[in-house]
Design a protein around this motif. Structure first.
Motif, PDB file in Angstrom:
ATOM      1  N   LYS A   1      28.285 -65.924  46.791  1.00  0.00           N
ATOM      2  CA  LYS A   1      27.834 -64.852  47.141  1.00  0.00           C
ATOM      3  C   LYS A   1      25.722 -65.284  46.812  1.00  0.00           C
ATOM      4  O   LYS A   1      25.742 -65.596  46.726  1.00  0.00           O
ATOM      5  CB  LYS A   1      27.694 -63.516  46.777  1.00  0.00           C
ATOM      6  N   SER A   2      25.765 -65.016  48.696  1.00  0.00           N
ATOM      7  CA  SER A   2      24.270 -65.990  48.750  1.00  0.00           C
ATOM      8  C   SER A   2      23.621 -64.538  48.303  1.00  0.00           C
ATOM      9  O   SER A   2      24.088 -63.161  47.526  1.00  0.00           O
ATOM     10  CB  SER A   2      24.349 -65.337  49.988  1.00  0.00           C
TER      11      SER A   2
ATOM     12  N   GLU B   1      21.093 -61.770  49.161  1.00  0.00           N
ATOM     13  CA  GLU B   1      21.047 -60.770  50.376  1.00  0.00           C
ATOM     14  C   GLU B   1      23.070 -60.252  49.515  1.00  0.00           C
ATOM     15  O   GLU B   1      22.759 -59.195  49.179  1.00  0.00           O
ATOM     16  CB  GLU B   1      20.845 -61.523  51.515  1.00  0.00           C
ATOM     17  N   GLU B   2      23.635 -60.834  49.882  1.00  0.00           N
ATOM     18  CA  GLU B   2      25.684 -60.377  49.949  1.00  0.00           C
ATOM     19  C   GLU B   2      25.227 -59.372  48.174  1.00  0.00           C
ATOM     20  O   GLU B   2      25.972 -58.258  47.534  1.00  0.00           O
ATOM     21  CB  GLU B   2      25.456 -61.226  49.610  1.00  0.00           C
TER      22      GLU B   2
ATOM     23  N   GLY C   1      23.356 -56.585  48.270  1.00  0.00           N
ATOM     24  CA  GLY C   1      23.617 -55.325  48.352  1.00  0.00           C
ATOM     25  C   GLY C   1      24.557 -55.090  47.560  1.00  0.00           C
ATOM     26  O   GLY C   1      25.597 -53.617  47.674  1.00  0.00           O
ATOM     27  N   ASP C   2      25.781 -55.720  46.700  1.00  0.00           N
ATOM     28  CA  ASP C   2      26.471 -55.370  46.162  1.00  0.00           C
ATOM     29  C   ASP C   2      26.454 -54.570  45.078  1.00  0.00           C
ATOM     30  O   ASP C   2      26.869 -54.112  44.684  1.00  0.00           O
ATOM     31  CB  ASP C   2      27.078 -56.284  45.590  1.00  0.00           C
TER      32      ASP C   2
END
Length: 89
Positions: free
Chosen positions: A66-67, A69-70, A73-74
């Motif tokens: 995952k980045s 940012e991802e 968000g998660d």
């Protein structure tokens, strides 16, 4: 409010989650937090006799692709989900 600010806000809110939060959920949050703030795993896996740190390392490794940012968000989504579950019980 930007993603980073919202992430920091939810990181603070996560500290107030109830004691009944499962270890599995805590590990998910830990892995997402580390991925968002540090990036990919940068240490070797702890030994078999260090179960706690090994579980934390595994949770972080599980979200390695995952980045930042991802992962942020998660993380926010997971904290909201756990807050709602706590409020419902």
């Amino acid at each position: 409010m930007g993603l980073k600010e919202e992430f920091e806000e939810y990181a603070e809110k996560a500290k107030g989650l109830p004691e009944t939060t499962t270890n599995q959920n805590k590990l998910i949050l830990y892995g997402l937090f580390k991925q968002a703030t540090v990036g990919p795993v940068n240490t070797s896996r702890p030994g078999i006799f260090n179960q706690r740190d090994r579980a934390k390392w595994d949770a972080w490794k599980a979200v390695e692709g995952k980045s930042a940012e991802e992962a942020m968000g998660d993380y926010i989504t997971k904290v909201k989900e756990l807050q709602e579950a706590a409020a419902a019980s």
